[in-house]
Design a protein around this motif. Structure first.
Motif, PDB file in Angstrom:
ATOM      1  N   VAL A 260     -54.193  20.452  -9.162  1.00 52.40           N
ATOM      2  CA  VAL A 260     -55.237  20.139  -7.945  1.00 52.40           C
ATOM      3  C   VAL A 260     -55.014  20.691  -6.919  1.00 52.40           C
ATOM      4  O   VAL A 260     -53.765  20.752  -6.444  1.00 52.40           O
ATOM      5  CB  VAL A 260     -55.666  18.866  -8.060  1.00 52.40           C
ATOM      6  N   ASP A 261     -55.928  20.811  -6.061  1.00 45.47           N
ATOM      7  CA  ASP A 261     -55.627  21.270  -4.554  1.00 45.47           C
ATOM      8  C   ASP A 261     -55.597  20.023  -3.915  1.00 45.47           C
ATOM      9  O   ASP A 261     -56.004  18.800  -4.458  1.00 45.47           O
ATOM     10  CB  ASP A 261     -56.715  22.154  -4.213  1.00 45.47           C
ATOM     11  N   ALA A 262     -55.437  20.145  -2.437  1.00 47.24           N
ATOM     12  CA  ALA A 262     -55.004  18.873  -1.789  1.00 47.24           C
ATOM     13  C   ALA A 262     -56.443  18.234  -1.567  1.00 47.24           C
ATOM     14  O   ALA A 262     -56.451  16.841  -1.838  1.00 47.24           O
ATOM     15  CB  ALA A 262     -54.978  19.325  -0.361  1.00 47.24           C
ATOM     16  N   GLU A 263     -57.664  18.650  -1.551  1.00 39.90           N
ATOM     17  CA  GLU A 263     -58.789  17.903  -1.348  1.00 39.90           C
ATOM     18  C   GLU A 263     -59.128  17.040  -2.597  1.00 39.90           C
ATOM     19  O   GLU A 263     -59.672  16.089  -2.543  1.00 39.90           O
ATOM     20  CB  GLU A 263     -59.883  18.857  -1.198  1.00 39.90           C
ATOM     21  N   GLN A 264     -58.731  17.687  -3.718  1.00 39.75           N
ATOM     22  CA  GLN A 264     -59.073  17.116  -5.135  1.00 39.75           C
ATOM     23  C   GLN A 264     -57.961  15.899  -5.361  1.00 39.75           C
ATOM     24  O   GLN A 264     -58.416  14.737  -5.697  1.00 39.75           O
ATOM     25  CB  GLN A 264     -58.929  18.035  -6.181  1.00 39.75           C
ATOM     26  N   LEU A 265     -56.818  16.239  -4.740  1.00 35.72           N
ATOM     27  CA  LEU A 265     -55.808  15.050  -4.912  1.00 35.72           C
ATOM     28  C   LEU A 265     -56.427  13.927  -4.180  1.00 35.72           C
ATOM     29  O   LEU A 265     -56.319  12.756  -4.661  1.00 35.72           O
ATOM     30  CB  LEU A 265     -54.616  15.420  -4.419  1.00 35.72           C
ATOM     31  N   VAL A 266     -56.839  13.835  -2.926  1.00 35.73           N
ATOM     32  CA  VAL A 266     -57.217  12.858  -2.104  1.00 35.73           C
ATOM     33  C   VAL A 266     -58.559  12.085  -2.756  1.00 35.73           C
ATOM     34  O   VAL A 266     -58.450  10.841  -2.708  1.00 35.73           O
ATOM     35  CB  VAL A 266     -57.804  13.359  -0.665  1.00 35.73           C
ATOM     36  N   ALA A 267     -59.460  13.015  -3.535  1.00 35.05           N
ATOM     37  CA  ALA A 267     -60.514  12.396  -4.119  1.00 35.05           C
ATOM     38  C   ALA A 267     -60.068  11.583  -5.437  1.00 35.05           C
ATOM     39  O   ALA A 267     -60.691  10.419  -5.431  1.00 35.05           O
ATOM     40  CB  ALA A 267     -61.365  13.542  -4.734  1.00 35.05           C
ATOM     41  N   MET A 268     -59.118  11.995  -6.109  1.00 41.00           N
ATOM     42  CA  MET A 268     -58.609  11.334  -7.001  1.00 41.00           C
ATOM     43  C   MET A 268     -57.829   9.904  -6.555  1.00 41.00           C
ATOM     44  O   MET A 268     -58.032   8.912  -7.334  1.00 41.00           O
ATOM     45  CB  MET A 268     -57.511  12.053  -7.906  1.00 41.00           C
ATOM     46  N   ILE A 269     -57.021  10.226  -5.533  1.00 36.05           N
ATOM     47  CA  ILE A 269     -56.542   8.884  -5.012  1.00 36.05           C
ATOM     48  C   ILE A 269     -57.540   7.842  -4.425  1.00 36.05           C
ATOM     49  O   ILE A 269     -57.475   6.580  -5.284  1.00 36.05           O
ATOM     50  CB  ILE A 269     -55.820   9.233  -3.805  1.00 36.05           C
ATOM     51  N   ASN A 270     -58.490   8.485  -3.906  1.00 37.04           N
ATOM     52  CA  ASN A 270     -59.478   7.513  -3.438  1.00 37.04           C
ATOM     53  C   ASN A 270     -60.451   6.690  -4.633  1.00 37.04           C
ATOM     54  O   ASN A 270     -60.640   5.622  -4.772  1.00 37.04           O
ATOM     55  CB  ASN A 270     -60.543   8.142  -2.571  1.00 37.04           C
ATOM     56  N   ASP A 271     -60.605   7.724  -5.455  1.00 36.24           N
ATOM     57  CA  ASP A 271     -61.467   7.056  -6.693  1.00 36.24           C
ATOM     58  C   ASP A 271     -60.873   6.256  -7.307  1.00 36.24           C
ATOM     59  O   ASP A 271     -61.212   5.086  -8.030  1.00 36.24           O
ATOM     60  CB  ASP A 271     -61.820   8.191  -7.581  1.00 36.24           C
ATOM     61  N   ASP A 272     -59.595   6.298  -7.648  1.00 38.71           N
ATOM     62  CA  ASP A 272     -58.640   5.321  -8.186  1.00 38.71           C
ATOM     63  C   ASP A 272     -58.490   3.893  -7.556  1.00 38.71           C
ATOM     64  O   ASP A 272     -58.056   2.782  -7.980  1.00 38.71           O
ATOM     65  CB  ASP A 272     -57.231   5.851  -8.667  1.00 38.71           C
ATOM     66  N   PHE A 273     -58.381   4.021  -6.318  1.00 40.31           N
ATOM     67  CA  PHE A 273     -58.488   2.780  -5.466  1.00 40.31           C
ATOM     68  C   PHE A 273     -59.882   2.167  -5.202  1.00 40.31           C
ATOM     69  O   PHE A 273     -59.926   1.050  -4.927  1.00 40.31           O
ATOM     70  CB  PHE A 273     -57.645   3.043  -3.831  1.00 40.31           C
ATOM     71  N   GLY A 274     -60.859   2.757  -6.026  1.00 38.75           N
ATOM     72  CA  GLY A 274     -62.168   2.245  -5.885  1.00 38.75           C
ATOM     73  C   GLY A 274     -62.952   2.710  -4.974  1.00 38.75           C
ATOM     74  O   GLY A 274     -64.138   2.297  -4.644  1.00 38.75           O
ATOM     75  N   LEU A 275     -62.705   3.836  -4.137  1.00 36.78           N
ATOM     76  CA  LEU A 275     -63.546   4.370  -3.005  1.00 36.78           C
ATOM     77  C   LEU A 275     -64.518   5.419  -3.441  1.00 36.78           C
ATOM     78  O   LEU A 275     -64.107   5.991  -4.408  1.00 36.78           O
ATOM     79  CB  LEU A 275     -62.408   4.733  -2.070  1.00 36.78           C
ATOM     80  N   GLU A 276     -65.497   5.386  -2.817  1.00 29.16           N
ATOM     81  CA  GLU A 276     -66.589   6.409  -3.188  1.00 29.16           C
ATOM     82  C   GLU A 276     -66.150   7.861  -2.706  1.00 29.16           C
ATOM     83  O   GLU A 276     -65.739   7.920  -1.446  1.00 29.16           O
ATOM     84  CB  GLU A 276     -67.918   5.937  -2.649  1.00 29.16           C
TER      85      GLU A 276
END
Length: 395
Positions: free
Chosen positions: A81-97
């Motif tokens: 993944v790229d940097a933006e996709q990684l941040v999205a995956m981290i946030n999603d796993d922490f339960g953030l929209e």
């Protein structure tokens, strides 16, 4: 398939990283202690490396099963993944929209979330598996995430897990700042010869029958030599050994039988393609009936069996992908897919055995036909047994 024959409750050499089958080797205990220390002591970056199949994912799963109190964990398994996709995956796993939000917004919300967790005395931990696949710019983004901190503590602890080449990537000059932040690191070494023997016995015992298969003298040394002490490869080879013993209605394996099995699997080329090929000892081909046809017959039968074995091993390598898919689909759908995979494994194993038996029987028949012919009548074989000749001679 062979569970009832060997009186197992479950398959002892499944490829799933099941902590219930954990064997605490010396290297594993060391890595586990380092990992737990790093998490409990808020050590910032932690680096865990090991060869493919060395047990890194099992190590992480074992950590997740422990009572770590106030630890809140986010896991990332897809690293292409790229940097933006990684941040999205981290946030999603922490339960953030994450839907419809850019990277700047997601980073701000992640920072606010981490501050809230710190205020509630919880410790967020980010685990990134297969981290050797991360691009340098993504690794730099991860380093920037480690800058999320208060005056007294890091807001996010990061564990990087990957293959040995991850260490080489981190040694690059552009990742110097990331390298300096790694406070705990450990490499998961392969099993020793003795540990390999104990590992096999341990898994069979936990499956229900420690003495299900007897390994005769030299077999365990051969298993260690061929697998190089990599637990996943030990599982693959021992799984085939059980299947081969079941098919032959025996409960032991000799050194000769193990070597035959390794050749039929083409084990060396399947898993260690970089190893130099070993030329067979010289043979008097004049003493063999139909030397050219026999070689083609061996190649035809062996090639077919190897092709089936390759398909099976390819399915095994998809276990990691199935684990990743589990996080995106329901548990029932995942289990259904896993059962289908196991059914395919059983079918391919049966087909491989049938091909080997058929090839041997036909080769024996061809030799018998040749021996029955009077001298000087070789050409008479082709019309009378044309289909058999064509199959073995490759016409």
């Amino acid at each position: 398939m062979y569970a009832e024959f060997f009186r197992f409750r479950v398959k002892p050499f499944d490829l799933l990283p099941n902590p219930d089958f954990l064997y605490p080797s010396r290297a594993y205990r060391k890595a586990s202690a380092y990992l737990e220390y790093g998490v409990r002591e808020r050590a910032g970056f932690i680096l865990i490396t090991g060869e493919v199949g060395a047990g890194k994912t099992t190590l992480i799963r074992d950590l997740l099963k422990r009572n770590l109190g106030d630890v809140l964990i986010s896991k990332v398994f897809n690293t292409s993944v790229d940097a933006e996709q990684l941040v999205a995956m981290i946030n999603d796993d922490f339960g953030l929209e994450t839907e419809g939000k850019d990277k700047v917004t997601m980073l701000r919300e992640l920072n606010e979330f981490l501050i809230d967790q710190y205020a509630e005395r919880r410790r967020p931990v980010l685990i990134i598996d297969e981290a050797q696949n991360l691009a340098p710019e993504v690794l730099e983004e991860i380093r920037m995430l480690s800058n999320l901190e208060t005056d007294n503590a890091k807001l996010l602890q990061i564990i990087l897990v990957g293959q040995p080449e991850l260490r080489e990537r981190i040694r690059s000059p552009q990742l110097l700042q990331l390298r300096q932040r790694i406070l705990v690191q450990c490499h998961l070494e392969p099993l020793t010869v003795q540990e390999t023997a104990e590992y096999i016995a341990c898994r069979m015992e936990r499956a229900g029958n420690r003495d299900a298969l007897q390994f005769e003298e030299g077999v365990l040394d051969e298993i260690h030599r061929e697998t190089r002490g990599i637990p996943r490869l030990v599982n693959v080879l021992c799984g085939y050994a059980l299947l081969d013993a079941y098919a032959a209605d025996r409960r032991s394996v000799s050194l000769t039988q193990m070597q035959d099995l390794l050749r039929s699997m083409d084990f060396e080329r399947q898993f260690w393609p970089e190893s130099p090929a070993v030329e067979p000892a010289g043979e008097d081909v004049r003493a063999q009936p139909f030397p050219d046809a026999s070689k083609k017959a061996d190649a035809r039968s062996s090639g077919t069996a190897q092709g089936l074995a390759s398909l099976l091993l390819g399915l095994s390598r998809r276990v990691g992908e199935l684990e990743e898919m589990q996080s995106r689909m329901g548990e029932n759908a995942y289990l259904d897919m896993l059962e289908r995979q196991k059914a395919m494994e059983r079918t391919l194993s049966q087909l491989s055995e049938r091909v080997d038996r058929l090839g041997f029987a036909q080769a024996q028949r061809l030799v018998q036909v040749r021996q029955e012919q009077p001298q000087g009548t070789d050409t008479d074989i082709r019309p009378r047994h044309g289909w058999l000749w064509r199959w073995f001679a490759g016409d």
